[in-house]
Design a protein around this motif. Structure first.
Motif, PDB file in Angstrom:
ATOM      1  N   TRP A 223       4.375  23.272   0.804  1.00  0.00           N
ATOM      2  CA  TRP A 223       3.987  24.525   0.960  1.00  0.00           C
ATOM      3  C   TRP A 223       4.540  25.194   1.920  1.00  0.00           C
ATOM      4  CZ3 TRP A 223       2.651  25.128   6.272  1.00  0.00           C
ATOM      5  CH2 TRP A 223       2.413  23.661   6.677  1.00  0.00           C
ATOM      6  N   GLN A 224       4.703  26.705   1.968  1.00  0.00           N
ATOM      7  CA  GLN A 224       5.321  27.502   3.153  1.00  0.00           C
ATOM      8  C   GLN A 224       4.352  28.452   3.564  1.00  0.00           C
ATOM      9  OE1 GLN A 224       8.716  28.210   1.006  1.00  0.00           O
ATOM     10  NE2 GLN A 224       9.933  27.460   2.505  1.00  0.00           N
ATOM     11  N   THR A 225       4.276  29.134   4.714  1.00  0.00           N
ATOM     12  CA  THR A 225       3.617  30.235   5.132  1.00  0.00           C
ATOM     13  C   THR A 225       4.497  31.360   5.396  1.00  0.00           C
ATOM     14  OG1 THR A 225       3.397  29.687   7.437  1.00  0.00           O
ATOM     15  CG2 THR A 225       1.594  28.806   5.918  1.00  0.00           C
ATOM     16  N   GLU A 226       3.930  32.548   5.360  1.00  0.00           N
ATOM     17  CA  GLU A 226       4.946  33.756   5.499  1.00  0.00           C
ATOM     18  C   GLU A 226       3.851  34.739   6.017  1.00  0.00           C
ATOM     19  OE1 GLU A 226       7.966  37.261   3.643  1.00  0.00           O
ATOM     20  OE2 GLU A 226       7.936  34.894   3.198  1.00  0.00           O
ATOM     21  N   GLY A 227       4.017  35.403   7.218  1.00  0.00           N
ATOM     22  CA  GLY A 227       3.321  36.707   7.660  1.00  0.00           C
ATOM     23  C   GLY A 227       3.905  37.796   7.269  1.00  0.00           C
ATOM     24  N   GLY A 228       2.877  38.776   7.126  1.00  0.00           N
ATOM     25  CA  GLY A 228       3.568  40.119   6.770  1.00  0.00           C
ATOM     26  C   GLY A 228       2.345  40.868   6.197  1.00  0.00           C
TER      27      GLY A 228
ATOM     28  N   LEU B 148      -3.478  24.214   5.360  1.00  0.00           N
ATOM     29  CA  LEU B 148      -2.611  23.461   4.258  1.00  0.00           C
ATOM     30  C   LEU B 148      -2.044  22.214   4.810  1.00  0.00           C
ATOM     31  CD1 LEU B 148      -0.802  26.623   2.759  1.00  0.00           C
ATOM     32  CD2 LEU B 148      -2.539  25.469   1.785  1.00  0.00           C
ATOM     33  N   HIS B 149      -2.547  21.888   5.926  1.00  0.00           N
ATOM     34  CA  HIS B 149      -1.590  20.818   6.639  1.00  0.00           C
ATOM     35  C   HIS B 149      -2.512  19.456   6.430  1.00  0.00           C
ATOM     36  CE1 HIS B 149       1.481  18.973   9.146  1.00  0.00           C
ATOM     37  NE2 HIS B 149       0.472  18.794   9.939  1.00  0.00           N
ATOM     38  N   THR B 150      -2.423  19.153   5.211  1.00  0.00           N
ATOM     39  CA  THR B 150      -2.983  17.814   5.039  1.00  0.00           C
ATOM     40  C   THR B 150      -1.899  16.869   4.310  1.00  0.00           C
ATOM     41  OG1 THR B 150      -3.531  18.344   2.410  1.00  0.00           O
ATOM     42  CG2 THR B 150      -4.886  19.178   4.169  1.00  0.00           C
ATOM     43  N   GLY B 151      -2.117  15.569   4.389  1.00  0.00           N
ATOM     44  CA  GLY B 151      -1.125  14.629   4.041  1.00  0.00           C
ATOM     45  C   GLY B 151      -0.647  14.724   2.533  1.00  0.00           C
TER      46      GLY B 151
ATOM     47  N   LEU C 167      -5.179  28.484  -2.124  1.00  0.00           N
ATOM     48  CA  LEU C 167      -3.829  27.657  -2.500  1.00  0.00           C
ATOM     49  C   LEU C 167      -3.963  26.048  -2.452  1.00  0.00           C
ATOM     50  CD1 LEU C 167      -0.863  27.899  -3.264  1.00  0.00           C
ATOM     51  CD2 LEU C 167      -0.452  28.231  -0.868  1.00  0.00           C
ATOM     52  N   ARG C 168      -4.584  25.682  -1.331  1.00  0.00           N
ATOM     53  CA  ARG C 168      -4.920  24.242  -1.152  1.00  0.00           C
ATOM     54  C   ARG C 168      -5.409  23.695  -2.222  1.00  0.00           C
ATOM     55  NH1 ARG C 168      -8.562  22.250   3.661  1.00  0.00           N
ATOM     56  NH2 ARG C 168     -10.234  23.146   2.260  1.00  0.00           N
ATOM     57  N   ALA C 169      -6.667  24.372  -2.772  1.00  0.00           N
ATOM     58  CA  ALA C 169      -7.220  23.613  -3.894  1.00  0.00           C
ATOM     59  C   ALA C 169      -6.399  23.564  -5.203  1.00  0.00           C
ATOM     60  CB  ALA C 169      -8.681  24.601  -4.324  1.00  0.00           C
ATOM     61  N   VAL C 170      -5.704  24.675  -5.415  1.00  0.00           N
ATOM     62  CA  VAL C 170      -4.693  24.746  -6.625  1.00  0.00           C
ATOM     63  C   VAL C 170      -3.650  23.571  -6.457  1.00  0.00           C
ATOM     64  CG1 VAL C 170      -2.984  26.050  -7.830  1.00  0.00           C
ATOM     65  CG2 VAL C 170      -4.990  27.336  -7.169  1.00  0.00           C
ATOM     66  N   LEU C 171      -3.053  23.523  -5.300  1.00  0.00           N
ATOM     67  CA  LEU C 171      -2.166  22.347  -5.073  1.00  0.00           C
ATOM     68  C   LEU C 171      -2.498  21.137  -4.991  1.00  0.00           C
ATOM     69  CD1 LEU C 171       0.445  24.113  -2.335  1.00  0.00           C
ATOM     70  CD2 LEU C 171       0.633  24.089  -4.942  1.00  0.00           C
ATOM     71  N   THR C 172      -3.941  20.830  -4.463  1.00  0.00           N
ATOM     72  CA  THR C 172      -4.321  19.676  -4.781  1.00  0.00           C
ATOM     73  C   THR C 172      -4.649  19.057  -6.023  1.00  0.00           C
ATOM     74  OG1 THR C 172      -5.271  19.903  -2.348  1.00  0.00           O
ATOM     75  CG2 THR C 172      -6.553  18.153  -3.886  1.00  0.00           C
ATOM     76  N   ARG C 173      -5.095  20.029  -6.836  1.00  0.00           N
ATOM     77  CA  ARG C 173      -5.545  19.691  -8.460  1.00  0.00           C
ATOM     78  C   ARG C 173      -4.349  19.712  -9.215  1.00  0.00           C
ATOM     79  NH1 ARG C 173      -9.798  19.295 -11.340  1.00  0.00           N
ATOM     80  NH2 ARG C 173      -9.531  19.785 -13.741  1.00  0.00           N
ATOM     81  N   HIS C 174      -3.034  20.143  -8.852  1.00  0.00           N
ATOM     82  CA  HIS C 174      -1.958  20.257  -9.474  1.00  0.00           C
ATOM     83  C   HIS C 174      -0.810  19.800  -8.813  1.00  0.00           C
ATOM     84  CE1 HIS C 174      -4.272  22.416 -12.464  1.00  0.00           C
ATOM     85  NE2 HIS C 174      -4.610  23.059 -11.611  1.00  0.00           N
ATOM     86  N   PRO C 175      -0.524  18.547  -8.673  1.00  0.00           N
ATOM     87  CA  PRO C 175       0.196  17.908  -7.622  1.00  0.00           C
ATOM     88  C   PRO C 175       1.915  18.317  -8.007  1.00  0.00           C
ATOM     89  CG  PRO C 175      -0.562  16.225  -9.050  1.00  0.00           C
ATOM     90  CD  PRO C 175      -1.300  17.313  -9.371  1.00  0.00           C
ATOM     91  N   THR C 176       2.282  18.813  -8.960  1.00  0.00           N
ATOM     92  CA  THR C 176       3.699  18.890  -9.205  1.00  0.00           C
ATOM     93  C   THR C 176       3.887  20.366  -8.883  1.00  0.00           C
ATOM     94  OG1 THR C 176       3.083  19.861 -11.570  1.00  0.00           O
ATOM     95  CG2 THR C 176       3.936  17.390 -11.130  1.00  0.00           C
ATOM     96  N   LEU C 177       3.194  21.087  -8.206  1.00  0.00           N
ATOM     97  CA  LEU C 177       3.104  22.776  -7.962  1.00  0.00           C
ATOM     98  C   LEU C 177       3.464  22.770  -6.387  1.00  0.00           C
ATOM     99  CD1 LEU C 177       0.111  24.426  -9.834  1.00  0.00           C
ATOM    100  CD2 LEU C 177       2.503  24.154 -10.614  1.00  0.00           C
ATOM    101  N   THR C 178       4.153  23.816  -6.058  1.00  0.00           N
ATOM    102  CA  THR C 178       4.468  24.058  -4.705  1.00  0.00           C
ATOM    103  C   THR C 178       3.892  25.710  -4.354  1.00  0.00           C
ATOM    104  OG1 THR C 178       6.685  25.079  -5.349  1.00  0.00           O
ATOM    105  CG2 THR C 178       6.547  22.753  -4.588  1.00  0.00           C
ATOM    106  N   GLY C 179       3.663  26.008  -3.265  1.00  0.00           N
ATOM    107  CA  GLY C 179       3.105  27.401  -2.895  1.00  0.00           C
ATOM    108  C   GLY C 179       3.640  27.846  -1.529  1.00  0.00           C
ATOM    109  N   LEU C 180       3.359  29.211  -1.572  1.00  0.00           N
ATOM    110  CA  LEU C 180       3.634  30.044  -0.484  1.00  0.00           C
ATOM    111  C   LEU C 180       2.282  30.750  -0.102  1.00  0.00           C
ATOM    112  CD1 LEU C 180       5.419  31.400   1.745  1.00  0.00           C
ATOM    113  CD2 LEU C 180       5.876  33.185   0.092  1.00  0.00           C
ATOM    114  N   LEU C 181       1.717  30.685   1.106  1.00  0.00           N
ATOM    115  CA  LEU C 181       0.679  31.451   1.549  1.00  0.00           C
ATOM    116  C   LEU C 181       1.118  32.639   2.155  1.00  0.00           C
ATOM    117  CD1 LEU C 181      -2.313  31.735   2.043  1.00  0.00           C
ATOM    118  CD2 LEU C 181      -1.949  30.368   4.252  1.00  0.00           C
ATOM    119  N   PHE C 182       0.844  33.758   1.705  1.00  0.00           N
ATOM    120  CA  PHE C 182       1.333  35.093   2.562  1.00  0.00           C
ATOM    121  C   PHE C 182       0.052  35.818   2.810  1.00  0.00           C
ATOM    122  CE2 PHE C 182       2.361  39.610   2.084  1.00  0.00           C
ATOM    123  CZ  PHE C 182       3.229  39.791   2.931  1.00  0.00           C
ATOM    124  N   ASP C 183       0.043  36.222   4.257  1.00  0.00           N
ATOM    125  CA  ASP C 183      -1.238  37.159   4.784  1.00  0.00           C
ATOM    126  C   ASP C 183      -0.596  37.609   6.171  1.00  0.00           C
ATOM    127  OD1 ASP C 183      -3.665  38.134   5.399  1.00  0.00           O
ATOM    128  OD2 ASP C 183      -4.415  36.894   4.013  1.00  0.00           O
TER     129      ASP C 183
END
Length: 345
Positions: free
Chosen positions: A230-235, A221-224, A195-211
């Motif tokens: 981004w958001q995270t969600e546990g599940g 994901l905590h980069t400037g 997700l970090r690689a995708v968001l970094t390469r495509h700066p208009t996208l947002t994302g949710l990390l689920f694991d």
């Protein structure tokens, strides 16, 4: 009648292995030697300067004689280079074992040579009789249950997965034509490397990390440059998948599980998305014929540790179809994996 040519004398380097079987027979020796130098951080020391075994031993408190012999073995396999005077230097392959190397494979080596995998491999002879993973026999419970109750092993597993895929994630992000605007949901995305690689390469996208909750807590994901995107969600992927995404990612997950569990995961994703939503299944895709593929070895790792498997394109098509998806296309990448683009029906 002409005379037969005189036999040429053997040279010091004219010997060859008696059989290609020897490379297989000695495979565990090479793996154990590799683990030994990684544990003692020998590549990190050689990254500073070429050294002899005696110099390395003085720095580490190891025995010079055994160390020289292990370095010599690994030099034959291209990890080190043995120079005149018994001086050893790093090769590009050996550089990847350093702690600070870009895309370091140190943690991956530590995981796949760990007792968890060694004991599982020993159990393959029983797996042929029972069909059960050697890991379950060795530890008395499935791999992911073990990881859930052994934090140190879980951390090693997560960091190794991150190191294995650190360069791969960028290749995936480059290989697929992501939309200009979308909310990406990375299902069972580990620490979020993809997700970090995708968001970094495509700066208009947002994302949710689920694991798993304990996994996303230690996310990447905590980069400037990703602030606010981004958001995270546990599940649990077997319980429910977060809805509301425009594009879902499922990387190196289905190969961990047998078909019935894969169908549960895919059906949960289908239940969370609208018709037309795309799902990217990112996994090795074995050829439907008997052509060789590097993931055939990985398939044996699945056999000995989990109940999963590597699958052919046809097998992925059957799974996805049963869960309510249709394969649109398969996009190759420069890595081991391919990207199967599926659409919710």
């Amino acid at each position: 009648m002409s005379a037969s040519p005189a036999p040429q004398p053997a040279t010091a380097n004219s010997h060859t292995s008696a059989s290609p079987l020897h490379a297989l027979m000695y495979g565990y020796i090479h793996a154990s030697a590799l683990r030994a130098v990684v544990v003692h951080r020998i590549p990190d020391l050689l990254a500073l300067a070429p050294l002899t075994a005696e110099q390395l031993a003085a720095d580490t408190g190891l025995k010079a004689g055994p160390l020289h012999r292990i370095l010599r073995l690994l030099a034959v396999r291209g990890i080190f280079q043995q120079n005149p005077g018994g001086v050893f230097a790093l090769t590009p392959a050996g550089r990847a074992l350093c702690t600070d190397a870009p895309g370091s494979q140190r943690d991956a080596v530590l995981l796949f040579t760990d007792a968890m995998f060694r004991r599982s491999a020993v159990g393959l002879e029983d797996t042929l009789r029972t069909g059960e993973p050697g890991f379950d026999s060795a530890y008395g419970l499935p791999l992911f249950d073990h990881l859930g109750s052994h934090p140190d092993d879980s951390r090693l597993f997560d960091t190794a997965m991150s190191s294995l895929t650190s360069g791969v994630n960028e290749k995936i992000a480059e290989s697929y034509p992501f939309p200009e605007t979308a909310r990406i949901v990375d299902v069972a995305g580990g620490r979020g490397g993809l997700l970090r690689a995708v968001l970094t390469r495509h700066p208009t996208l947002t994302g949710l990390l689920f694991d798993r909750p304990e996994t996303v807590t230690d996310h990447l994901l905590h980069t400037g440059e990703l602030t606010g995107r981004w958001q995270t969600e546990g599940g649990d992927v077997f319980t429910a998948i977060p809805p509301g995404g425009d594009l879902y990612l499922l990387k190196n997950i289905l190969h961990d599980f047998p078909d019935d569990d894969c169908l549960r995961i895919l059906s949960n994703i289908r239940g969370a998305v609208s018709t037309g939503t795309k799902l990217l299944v990112i996994d090795a895709v074995l050829p439907d014929d008997a052509a060789p593929h590097p993931a055939i070895a990985l398939d044996i790792v699945m056999l000995m540790t989990l109940r999963g498997r590597e699958r052919t394109h046809s097998e992925f098509g059957q799974l996805l179809g049963d869960a309510g998806f249709r394969i649109n296309r398969t996009v190759p990448t420069p890595a081991l994996t391919s990207i199967i683009e599926a659409e919710a029906l």
